[in-house]
Write a protein that holds these residues in place. Structure first.
Motif, short mmCIF file in Angstrom:
data_model
loop_
_atom_site.label_atom_id
_atom_site.label_comp_id
_atom_site.label_asym_id
_atom_site.label_seq_id
_atom_site.Cartn_x
_atom_site.Cartn_y
_atom_site.Cartn_z
N LEU A 1 48.58 42.32 48.12
CA LEU A 1 48.42 41.03 48.31
C LEU A 1 49.21 40.27 47.39
CD1 LEU A 1 44.52 41.09 48.71
CD2 LEU A 1 46.02 40.93 50.54
N ARG A 2 49.60 39.02 47.68
CA ARG A 2 49.93 38.30 46.70
C ARG A 2 49.48 36.66 47.04
NH1 ARG A 2 54.63 38.14 43.18
NH2 ARG A 2 54.99 36.13 42.18
N TRP A 3 48.77 35.99 46.30
CA TRP A 3 48.43 34.63 46.43
C TRP A 3 48.83 33.74 45.13
CZ3 TRP A 3 45.69 32.22 50.51
CH2 TRP A 3 45.30 30.68 50.31
N GLU A 4 49.77 32.83 45.53
CA GLU A 4 50.46 32.18 44.42
C GLU A 4 50.55 30.61 44.43
OE1 GLU A 4 54.38 32.62 41.43
OE2 GLU A 4 54.52 33.12 43.51
N TYR A 5 49.96 29.66 43.60
CA TYR A 5 50.04 28.10 43.74
C TYR A 5 51.53 28.04 42.96
CZ TYR A 5 45.26 27.69 45.13
OH TYR A 5 44.30 27.68 45.89
N LEU A 6 52.59 27.28 43.62
CA LEU A 6 53.64 27.01 42.87
C LEU A 6 53.82 25.60 42.39
CD1 LEU A 6 55.92 28.46 45.76
CD2 LEU A 6 55.19 29.57 43.49
N GLU A 7 53.13 24.68 43.07
CA GLU A 7 52.95 23.33 42.51
C GLU A 7 51.31 22.92 42.67
OE1 GLU A 7 55.17 20.67 44.78
OE2 GLU A 7 57.04 22.06 44.95
N PRO A 8 50.73 22.20 41.49
CA PRO A 8 51.53 21.67 40.60
C PRO A 8 51.71 22.39 39.32
CG PRO A 8 49.13 20.75 40.60
CD PRO A 8 49.67 21.58 41.69
N VAL A 9 51.11 23.63 39.37
CA VAL A 9 51.09 24.38 38.30
C VAL A 9 51.26 25.71 38.72
CG1 VAL A 9 49.93 25.49 36.04
CG2 VAL A 9 49.78 22.97 36.49
N ARG A 10 52.35 26.48 38.27
CA ARG A 10 52.39 28.06 38.98
C ARG A 10 51.28 28.83 38.18
NH1 ARG A 10 55.43 32.79 37.32
NH2 ARG A 10 55.85 34.07 39.27
N SER A 11 50.43 29.50 39.37
CA SER A 11 49.43 30.41 38.87
C SER A 11 49.08 31.18 40.28
CB SER A 11 48.16 29.53 38.35
OG SER A 11 47.56 28.78 39.54
N GLY A 12 48.35 32.30 40.07
CA GLY A 12 47.90 33.20 40.98
C GLY A 12 47.75 34.60 40.59
N PHE A 13 47.71 35.41 41.63
CA PHE A 13 47.50 36.90 41.24
C PHE A 13 48.15 37.68 42.52
CE2 PHE A 13 44.12 36.06 44.58
CZ PHE A 13 44.14 37.39 45.22
N ILE A 14 48.40 39.06 41.95
CA ILE A 14 48.99 39.99 43.01
C ILE A 14 47.99 41.22 42.91
CG2 ILE A 14 51.34 39.59 43.12
CD1 ILE A 14 52.09 41.45 40.71
N LEU A 15 48.01 42.01 43.82
CA LEU A 15 47.06 43.17 43.89
C LEU A 15 47.82 44.12 44.85
CD1 LEU A 15 44.19 44.69 43.52
CD2 LEU A 15 43.83 43.83 46.00
N HIS A 16 48.24 45.57 44.29
CA HIS A 16 48.63 46.49 44.85
C HIS A 16 47.87 47.68 44.66
CE1 HIS A 16 51.83 48.92 46.60
NE2 HIS A 16 52.01 49.47 45.69
N GLY A 17 47.17 48.14 45.59
CA GLY A 17 46.14 49.13 45.64
C GLY A 17 44.88 48.69 44.79
N ASP A 18 44.51 49.34 43.76
CA ASP A 18 43.25 48.84 43.12
C ASP A 18 43.63 48.16 41.72
OD1 ASP A 18 41.54 49.64 45.00
OD2 ASP A 18 41.53 51.87 44.03
N SER A 19 44.97 47.94 41.38
CA SER A 19 45.33 47.18 40.13
C SER A 19 46.19 46.03 40.54
CB SER A 19 46.04 48.13 39.18
OG SER A 19 47.23 48.82 39.94
N GLY A 20 46.24 45.16 39.54
CA GLY A 20 47.21 43.85 39.87
C GLY A 20 47.21 43.21 38.56
N ARG B 1 47.13 38.76 36.95
CA ARG B 1 46.95 37.30 37.19
C ARG B 1 47.76 36.67 36.22
NH1 ARG B 1 40.36 37.84 36.73
NH2 ARG B 1 40.57 38.83 34.47
N TRP B 2 48.16 35.21 36.58
CA TRP B 2 48.85 34.51 35.69
C TRP B 2 48.73 32.94 35.84
CZ3 TRP B 2 50.75 37.16 39.79
CH2 TRP B 2 51.37 36.58 40.98
N ASN B 3 49.02 32.18 34.88
CA ASN B 3 48.71 30.92 34.75
C ASN B 3 50.06 30.42 33.79
OD1 ASN B 3 48.07 28.07 33.89
ND2 ASN B 3 46.11 28.59 34.94
N GLU B 4 50.81 29.78 34.39
CA GLU B 4 51.96 29.20 33.57
C GLU B 4 51.67 28.12 32.76
OE1 GLU B 4 56.55 28.68 35.14
OE2 GLU B 4 55.11 26.74 35.59
#
Length: 208
Positions: free
Chosen positions: A74-93, A95-98
């Motif tokens: 999975l990948r869910w990412e906000y690009l505007e107004p602030v880049r943030s989100g998370f990725i998941l591949h299997g059981d690990s991933g 998350r970030w907040n610019e």
């Protein structure tokens, strides 16, 4: 670093946590939708999120991208107004907040919030009717295009008063998610440019 509550509501609860058929609702509509979902190997889509708060006149607008690939990427990412989100591949991933300048690794086995969010997105994308069984009652508002109304059965879903899910005319994907909260607050997510079953660069699920 924790994801904002609005993100968890939009991603986790809007991901159709669980469903119980309401008396008299057309089960054939749900079976048709589930059959379509079973044909989906991957999803890539853009979205626009509109947040309405009763204490503000202005609509809070966000834009982003979502990607899914069976079985558990999975990948869910906000690009505007602030880049943030998370990725998941299997059981690990990750998350970030610019804005905060933070990137964190996580494991769903050790992070109950991310475990909840990711598991509900997987239920949403696969529309697993057997698993969608406990938290909401469901009514079919429209058959073509399919529109489903979800009502919480208990207060365990927090501030959510209901959800309205509109599918694309061909039943292949979700077009709009409307989340109704208390005191007139609401979140609407509109998906557009959706591409199904295309090959996805593996890096989409490994790099922020």
């Amino acid at each position: 670093m924790k994801l904002p509550l609005t993100t968890l509501l939009a991603v986790g609860l809007a991901a159709l946590a669980s469903v119980a058929l309401a008396a008299g609702s057309p089960g054939d509509t749900l079976l048709r939708l589930a059959a379509k979902a079973g044909q989906v190997r991957s999803i890539q889509t853009e979205f626009t999120q509109e947040k309405r708060l009763s204490i503000f006149k202005q609509i809070l607008l966000s834009k982003g991208e979502f990607a899914f690939q069976r079985p558990r990427s999975l990948r869910w990412e906000y690009l505007e107004p602030v880049r943030s989100g998370f990725i998941l591949h299997g059981d690990s991933g990750k998350r970030w907040n610019e804005l905060a300048g933070e990137t964190q690794d996580f494991s769903v086995r050790k992070d109950p919030i991310m475990q909840l969010v990711s598991s509900q997105i997987l239920l949403w994308t696969t529309l697993d009717l057997k698993a969608l069984s406990r938290t909401y009652t469901i009514a079919v508002k429209s058959d073509a295009p399919a529109v489903l109304l979800f009502t919480p059965r208990a207060a365990e879903v927090g501030p959510i008063a209901g959800l309205c899910i509109t599918f694309t005319p061909d039943d292949a994907a979700i077009a709009v998610i409307e989340i109704l909260e208390g005191q007139g607050d609401s979140t609407t997510i509109r998906f557009h440019g959706t591409r199904l079953n295309d090959d996805i660069d593996p890096g989409v699920f490994t790099r922020p």
